[in-house]
Scaffold this motif. Structure first.
Motif, PDB file in Angstrom:
ATOM      1  N   SER A 283       0.823  -1.205   0.000  1.00  0.00           N
ATOM      2  CA  SER A 283       0.000   0.000   0.000  1.00  0.00           C
ATOM      3  C   SER A 283       0.857   1.255   0.000  1.00  0.00           C
ATOM      4  O   SER A 283       0.597   2.208  -0.741  1.00  0.00           O
ATOM      5  N   ILE A 284       1.909   1.264   0.810  1.00  0.00           N
ATOM      6  CA  ILE A 284       2.812   2.417   0.884  1.00  0.00           C
ATOM      7  C   ILE A 284       3.602   2.556  -0.416  1.00  0.00           C
ATOM      8  O   ILE A 284       3.988   3.654  -0.801  1.00  0.00           O
ATOM      9  N   LEU A 285       3.774   1.450  -1.112  1.00  0.00           N
ATOM     10  CA  LEU A 285       4.514   1.465  -2.370  1.00  0.00           C
ATOM     11  C   LEU A 285       3.653   1.925  -3.543  1.00  0.00           C
ATOM     12  O   LEU A 285       4.143   2.652  -4.421  1.00  0.00           O
ATOM     13  N   SER A 286       2.371   1.528  -3.559  1.00  0.00           N
ATOM     14  CA  SER A 286       1.589   1.633  -4.795  1.00  0.00           C
ATOM     15  C   SER A 286       0.295   2.415  -4.716  1.00  0.00           C
ATOM     16  O   SER A 286      -0.292   2.727  -5.754  1.00  0.00           O
ATOM     17  N   ASP A 287      -0.194   2.746  -3.538  1.00  0.00           N
ATOM     18  CA  ASP A 287      -1.483   3.439  -3.436  1.00  0.00           C
ATOM     19  C   ASP A 287      -1.399   4.873  -3.933  1.00  0.00           C
ATOM     20  O   ASP A 287      -0.342   5.508  -3.883  1.00  0.00           O
ATOM     21  N   GLN A 288      -2.526   5.394  -4.362  1.00  0.00           N
ATOM     22  CA  GLN A 288      -2.626   6.811  -4.667  1.00  0.00           C
ATOM     23  C   GLN A 288      -2.240   7.618  -3.433  1.00  0.00           C
ATOM     24  O   GLN A 288      -2.619   7.293  -2.314  1.00  0.00           O
ATOM     25  N   SER A 289      -1.436   8.659  -3.632  1.00  0.00           N
ATOM     26  CA  SER A 289      -0.967   9.571  -2.577  1.00  0.00           C
ATOM     27  C   SER A 289       0.080   8.960  -1.660  1.00  0.00           C
ATOM     28  O   SER A 289       0.495   9.600  -0.690  1.00  0.00           O
ATOM     29  N   SER A 290       0.516   7.744  -1.938  1.00  0.00           N
ATOM     30  CA  SER A 290       1.514   7.103  -1.078  1.00  0.00           C
ATOM     31  C   SER A 290       2.913   7.630  -1.373  1.00  0.00           C
ATOM     32  O   SER A 290       3.203   8.084  -2.480  1.00  0.00           O
ATOM     33  N   PRO A 291       3.821   7.569  -0.390  1.00  0.00           N
ATOM     34  CA  PRO A 291       5.208   7.983  -0.630  1.00  0.00           C
ATOM     35  C   PRO A 291       5.871   7.186  -1.752  1.00  0.00           C
ATOM     36  O   PRO A 291       6.640   7.740  -2.539  1.00  0.00           O
ATOM     37  N   GLY A 292       5.565   5.887  -1.820  1.00  0.00           N
ATOM     38  CA  GLY A 292       6.169   5.070  -2.868  1.00  0.00           C
ATOM     39  C   GLY A 292       5.799   5.544  -4.251  1.00  0.00           C
ATOM     40  O   GLY A 292       6.645   5.589  -5.154  1.00  0.00           O
ATOM     41  N   LYS A 293       4.535   5.906  -4.441  1.00  0.00           N
ATOM     42  CA  LYS A 293       4.068   6.397  -5.740  1.00  0.00           C
ATOM     43  C   LYS A 293       4.624   7.783  -6.043  1.00  0.00           C
ATOM     44  O   LYS A 293       5.182   8.029  -7.121  1.00  0.00           O
ATOM     45  N   ILE A 294       4.425   8.715  -5.113  1.00  0.00           N
ATOM     46  CA  ILE A 294       4.784  10.104  -5.375  1.00  0.00           C
ATOM     47  C   ILE A 294       6.295  10.275  -5.561  1.00  0.00           C
ATOM     48  O   ILE A 294       6.738  11.050  -6.417  1.00  0.00           O
ATOM     49  N   PHE A 295       7.095   9.535  -4.791  1.00  0.00           N
ATOM     50  CA  PHE A 295       8.554   9.648  -4.903  1.00  0.00           C
ATOM     51  C   PHE A 295       9.147   8.677  -5.921  1.00  0.00           C
ATOM     52  O   PHE A 295      10.362   8.635  -6.083  1.00  0.00           O
TER      53      PHE A 295
END
Length: 352
Positions: A283-295
């Motif tokens: 979830s932290i890697l792939s969810d919308q608004s997650s750090p993993g996605k945004i960074f």
């Protein structure tokens, strides 16, 4: 026959913990399919990418004039004279200040410098609150640019080309036309309304100008493009211009991303987007608004940053790994309106 009730209790307790972890895992999967309808915002920047100094200028101007606008001739003329730019650029400065959450505009058009805008940009001579002082008004530290990037893309209410890319796109090597086509195909589902392709194209162009740097292998690598030099976002290396309409944005470890900025983003994701004190690694890697996605973090990169977060703030985070399911758990309770400036203080060396 003796019955070991303690062993039975411990076994049942372990099963309950495992069941709870699996439930959280499937809730994470379900939540990733949840998409909030967003308002389309593919214009307003007048095709000008964000430039150094604009966010500081917007905050300073708003404090001194109570309004940053080019909607009326009087407002436009005042802003043109004091900011030293043209009318279209005044609109662009306001657009980027609002998009980066530096300026807040209410439904009745009242404007104010936001909490994070005051923290980052407002100087001692322009204090709005007794504890307010500028941390990095000219974005001289790389962590400040990472912070601006997060603020720009941590928004589930309004959709732009860059928010689409940093929240929904999985492409690592892509052609500009393919990105444009993806947005055209998805915008109706995400926003519930259509947007003119010509408007989307201008927004995609502006996004790529703001974020990309020419690759050293590009045919035009040695050419000078003012926008590439003046946009702080290009310093992050998130998008590389390969030339001839091709780009790359590889998932990476992001070694220049400070742990404190990552932690700030993670806490806002958990408390404001997930609204949960526990989240799975995926979830932290792939969810919308997650750090993993945004960074744009790779799995390895996210693992490194989560480990650093626990090492730096052991009183806030704990990592669990049960049956191969990694989770991050908050050890403290935070209100959804918490500003987490105390985390940023660690990066800027400020104790208040």
């Amino acid at each position: 026959m003796d019955i070991d009730f303690l062993s039975i209790f411990n076994s049942l307790n372990a099963l309950l913990i495992l069941a709870s972890n699996y439930m959280m895992y499937f809730l994470d999967i379900f939540s990733r399919g949840r998409v909030i309808k967003m308002n389309p915002k593919f214009s307003g920047h007048e095709t000008f990418p964000l430039r150094y100094g604009w966010l500081y200028k917007s905050a300073k101007y708003l404090i001194e004039n109570n309004k940053l606008s080019a909607s009326s001739p009087e407002d436009a003329q005042r802003a043109i004279v004091e900011l030293g730019v043209g009318k279209n650029m005044v609109s662009a400065i306001r657009y980027w200040a609002e998009s980066c959450s530096v300026i807040e505009t209410s439904t009745n058009s009242d404007q104010s410098v936001s909490d994070i805008g005051q923290y980052l940009l407002v100087e001692e001579g322009n204090l709005l609150t007794p504890s307010c002082s500028a941390q990095d008004p000219y974005l001289e530290r790389i962590g400040s640019i990472w912070l601006v990037h997060f603020l720009l893309n941590f928004n589930e209410n309004e959709l732009t080309s860059y928010r689409y890319f940093f929240n929904f796109s999985a492409m690592q090597n892509f052609e500009k036309e393919k990105l444009l086509l993806d947005i055209i195909n998805d915008v109706n589902g995400l926003c519930g309304k259509e947007v003119k392709p010509v408007t989307l194209k201008k927004d995609v162009d502006c996004f790529l100008y703001a974020y990309s740097k020419k690759s050293s292998t590009s045919v035009k690598a040695k050419s000078i493009n003012e926008d590439h030099f003046t946009s702080p976002l290009s310093e992050l290396g998130l998008v590389k211009d390969l030339g001839k309409g091709y780009y790359s944005s590889l998932l990476d470890e992001r070694t220049s991303l400070p742990t404190e900025i990552f932690v700030y983003a993670l806490l806002r994701f958990l408390t404001q987007s997930k609204m949960s004190d526990t989240s799975g690694f995926d979830s932290i890697l792939s969810d919308q608004s997650s750090p993993g996605k945004i960074f744009r973090l790779s799995e390895k990169g996210l693992g490194i940053h989560l480990g650093d977060a626990v090492d730096m703030f052991p009183e806030i985070f704990a990592i669990t790994d049960t049956q191969g399911m990694r989770q991050i758990r908050l050890l403290q309770q935070f209100d959804e309106h918490e500003n987490f400036h105390h985390i940023l203080d660690e990066y800027y060396g400020t104790k208040k």
